[in-house]
Enzyme design. Structure first.
Site, PDB file in Angstrom:
ATOM      1  N   THR A  13       0.825  -1.212   0.000  1.00  0.00           N
ATOM      2  CA  THR A  13       0.000   0.000   0.000  1.00  0.00           C
ATOM      3  C   THR A  13       0.858   1.260   0.000  1.00  0.00           C
ATOM      4  OG1 THR A  13      -1.596  -1.254   1.251  1.00  0.00           O
ATOM      5  CG2 THR A  13      -1.914   1.110   1.199  1.00  0.00           C
ATOM      6  N   LYS A 105       7.786   1.786  12.039  1.00  0.00           N
ATOM      7  CA  LYS A 105       7.941   2.085  13.471  1.00  0.00           C
ATOM      8  C   LYS A 105       8.405   0.879  14.274  1.00  0.00           C
ATOM      9  CE  LYS A 105       3.140   1.236  14.434  1.00  0.00           C
ATOM     10  NZ  LYS A 105       2.951   0.863  13.006  1.00  0.00           N
ATOM     11  N   VAL A 132       5.176   7.642  12.489  1.00  0.00           N
ATOM     12  CA  VAL A 132       4.250   8.094  13.527  1.00  0.00           C
ATOM     13  C   VAL A 132       3.205   9.016  12.915  1.00  0.00           C
ATOM     14  CG1 VAL A 132       3.988   9.324  15.703  1.00  0.00           C
ATOM     15  CG2 VAL A 132       6.070   8.012  15.279  1.00  0.00           C
ATOM     16  N   ILE A 136       0.737  13.423   9.334  1.00  0.00           N
ATOM     17  CA  ILE A 136       1.029  14.579  10.202  1.00  0.00           C
ATOM     18  C   ILE A 136       2.543  14.697  10.378  1.00  0.00           C
ATOM     19  CG2 ILE A 136       0.629  15.646  12.447  1.00  0.00           C
ATOM     20  CD1 ILE A 136      -1.791  13.780  12.782  1.00  0.00           C
ATOM     21  N   GLU A 190      -7.502  -4.818  11.829  1.00  0.00           N
ATOM     22  CA  GLU A 190      -6.937  -6.071  11.312  1.00  0.00           C
ATOM     23  C   GLU A 190      -7.744  -7.268  11.829  1.00  0.00           C
ATOM     24  OE1 GLU A 190      -3.287  -6.234  10.247  1.00  0.00           O
ATOM     25  OE2 GLU A 190      -2.953  -4.082  10.417  1.00  0.00           O
ATOM     26  N   ASP A 201       0.464  -0.545  19.389  1.00  0.00           N
ATOM     27  CA  ASP A 201       0.835   0.300  18.255  1.00  0.00           C
ATOM     28  C   ASP A 201       1.032   1.745  18.742  1.00  0.00           C
ATOM     29  OD1 ASP A 201       0.772   0.859  15.186  1.00  0.00           O
ATOM     30  OD2 ASP A 201      -0.679   2.267  16.040  1.00  0.00           O
ATOM     31  N   LYS A 205       4.565   4.295  18.992  1.00  0.00           N
ATOM     32  CA  LYS A 205       4.615   5.666  18.457  1.00  0.00           C
ATOM     33  C   LYS A 205       4.940   6.676  19.551  1.00  0.00           C
ATOM     34  CE  LYS A 205       1.403   4.482  14.757  1.00  0.00           C
ATOM     35  NZ  LYS A 205      -0.048   4.363  14.463  1.00  0.00           N
ATOM     36  N   GLY A 302      -3.102   5.041   5.784  1.00  0.00           N
ATOM     37  CA  GLY A 302      -3.660   5.069   4.435  1.00  0.00           C
ATOM     38  C   GLY A 302      -2.573   5.292   3.408  1.00  0.00           C
TER      39      GLY A 302
END
Lengths: 430, 430
Positions: A13, A105, A132, A136, A190, A201, A205, A302
């Site tokens: 992706t 990460k 992360v 952003i 998932e 997760d 981060k 995404g």
């Protein structure tokens, strides 16, 4: 005009997104950079496979060496995921003096120190904005734009899946399991959602963000972690009644007694900028001693949002190559700071108890808090038949004291159950 | 260890803030940068004046040449304000090859082109993060972090005074004049508030942001400007009833017919991230083709937030000096794009009319809209005695059509007055 060669490791992706963005904004990027960025090779398992995207077939290779040893590849983009192969590729690329951009990460959390050392040894750049909070640019903001600030706290909604689940639970009153199934059906969660819903997760981060913010290496093991599986629609309803929303937060804060770094559900006042962050969106709230309160909001995952971050890093790496100024913002962990145990953290708490509806119940409960120096800020009682639900919000207190009070509560015959405890992040700023 | 010399031009609020931040975070900045930043001289009108801050008295000078010609000053920080003297200082500094950091949006708006040319001639850096949205690093974000994106729109609350006034009007139901006086008493608004309340300050900022976002020089004269003086508590109340808040927005958007760039009050859906930006806070919402919707939030003014941006620029300029890599991100206006006239803009509109409460009134009004291809999305009618207040929200339409419809409305005998018209910025993202 210079041309700077890119090797893409991986074409999932994110890899496809990076390729797409580099193609569709090719001229714009060339003008902004003053040089052309050219994808020379793409590492895939099966070069023959049809990928539904127009790529010259001779770009594909199944041989990592075709990228790692090609002198025309100056920037290696690691979007292959996983840890072991990725580690080998990145270390080799850096050792050969190639700049590396990664979105990984897990790799940074597991082997960050080794990678930064490899980068420093050859003066290559190692950028990881996409690791992360997706699109952003929080890492660049912390490392560069806010570099004049002593950072006081970083508080983020850095996991889109759990924010989606909590938003739906809040807006539709649905239970965790129901919303999780819906999120899985939509591809937002998932098949094995553990890493997201258990907070791991987010913990990876916040460990990265805390390391940068406080210039001290914070490891995954340093992070106190609680997931969202125990949050119920009832908790969310009571929170709203009290003026809060429930969010999964990654929190990193520097205090005189050490660094707090934790991931857990938290009640956030509705007026807090993080409270309005809905759906799969991420946001990172940063308080600096000069800048005050800031917040940075966007999509945390995404294809294209993640590609935006990777391509931003590619442009930065390319600019540094073009001007022969690499390795200027390497590892910034020049200090070693103590991490506070969770029991030493001071915050407020929301507690939901099931109690027998009998005279004197509240007195016993109040005594359990009082005995441990915990004072109460709010109480809600709802009675159905013989059992009452009692919701309490404490003032700020050390977690050790709260835990001692809860032990006492559990021993009271009138307390059927301590149904839930959620930390409260008050906001004094504005 | 390198030392990089700074000359401060001006020691007002921002100048003092910069000095304070450089002192209090001296060691941290040295560690992050790998070099020490040292203020060598401070230009003030009266070097003898007591300023209530501990500064070695021999730092002060009344002679600009003592800074501009000193080879030990490598970075000149212009926080003197105003235009003419500032322009001369900045041009001279750049011409002598010194990097310049400025917080002066008026200077950039008036003489940006000349300054960038002077910087390009010697390869010096010219940074200006503090000129827009104070502590929010929006310029670095647009120029660097989001450089892989084609920017679709930038929409900002970039004036704290007017956001404070609109927030108070909204939360307390008070009239514009009342809140303005209160803001003046608190020092949030100037004695002559025209530049803020008429939208000119926001216009200068959106011109800078649009130039960077779209890589085309947008001048102040290109910006369509309306202030907030005509917004009433009634408008804010109706807006809330319809699901909106009223904000003063700077909007820059690229469309196939040219660039839209405008400042005016706007109805923003409550779910939009900008709707939650209260008080004196600023925020800039950016939509990129890859990153999607992002927002950056923080304090737009004040001693320390502005100093945060200036010091961030000083660190960047110092890093570039240290690694001999200056002039890599100069003027990015490599295109020349057409700016759309306001009549060609397409958006939705809120209208508040005073009408005679008589049968057939609505039919006449609906016909005026229909004749001009304006279709309605919402209608609210409130009647007091003979006069009714009619509030309408249109669907998206070209402003020229809306204006023609309003001309027809004004000619209707049943329409006493078109009391207000405010544009609506719908949000389809999320």
């Amino acid at each position: 005009m210079d041309t700077i060669g890119i090797g893409l490791l991986g074409f999932g992706t994110v890899g496809r997104g990076v390729y797409r963005v580099l193609q569709q904004n090719r001229e714009l990027i060339t003008n902004r950079l003053g040089a052309t960025v050219e994808v020379r090779k793409v590492l895939v398992r099966d070069p023959e496979k049809d990928r539904g995207i127009e790529v010259p077939p001779d770009l594909f290779t199944a041989d990592p060496a075709a990228i790692l040893t090609d002198p025309a590849v100056q920037i290696v983009v690691e979007v292959v995921g996983g840890i072991e192969a990725a580690r080998r590729y990145v270390v080799e690329a850096l050792t050969r003096g190639k700049s590396v951009v990664t979105a990984n990460k897990d790799l940074l959390a597991a082997h960050g120190q080794e990678l930064f050392a490899a980068a420093a040894a050859t003066g290559a750049d190692l950028f990881f904005e996409a690791s992360v909070a997706g699109g952003i640019p929080i890492i660049k903001i912390l490392k560069e734009a806010l570099a004049g600030n002593r950072i006081i706290e970083v508080m983020g909604i850095v996991n889109g899946t759990t924010n989606y689940i909590l938003t739906k639970m809040s807006e539709e009153g649905a239970a965790f399991e129901t919303v999780l199934q819906e999120a899985q059906a939509k591809g937002y969660a998932e098949a094995d959602p553990t890493s997201d819903v258990a907070g791991l997760d987010a913990a990876r981060k916040i460990a990265i963000l805390a390391s940068i913010a406080f210039n001290s290496r914070i490891k995954l093991e340093d992070v106190y972690v609680e997931g969202i599986t125990r949050v119920t629609p009832a908790d969310i309803r009571y929170a709203r009644e009290l003026g809060y929303v429930v969010k999964l937060l990654g929190i990193a804060r520097e205090t005189p007694e050490g660094i707090e770094v934790r991931v857990h559900p938290a009640l956030v006042p509705v007026a807090h900028p993080l409270a309005a962050v809905r759906d799969v969106f991420n946001a990172v709230f940063v308080r600096g001693d000069a800048v005050g309160d800031t917040m940075f909001y966007g999509r945390g995952a995404g294809e294209l949002p993640t590609a935006s971050a990777v391509v931003g890093d590619i442009i930065a790496a390319a600019r540094n190559i073009r001007y022969q100024m690499r390795g200027t913002t390497g590892c910034t962990c020049f200090e070693t700071k103590r991490v506070k145990p969770i029991t030493a953290v001071e915050t407020s708490y929301y507690l939901r108890l099931r109690v027998t509806d009998r005279p004197g119940v509240l007195a016993g409960i109040a005594a359990a808090f009082g005995n441990n120096m915990v004072s109460l800020a709010a109480v809600i009682q709802k009675t159905t038949g013989e059992i009452a639900e009692l919701v309490l919000v404490t003032h700020r207190v050390r977690e050790a004291n709260l835990r001692a009070a809860v032990e006492e509560l559990r021993r009271l015959p009138t307390v059927e159950a301590v149904a839930n405890i959620i930390r409260v992040e008050e906001w004094y700023g504005g």
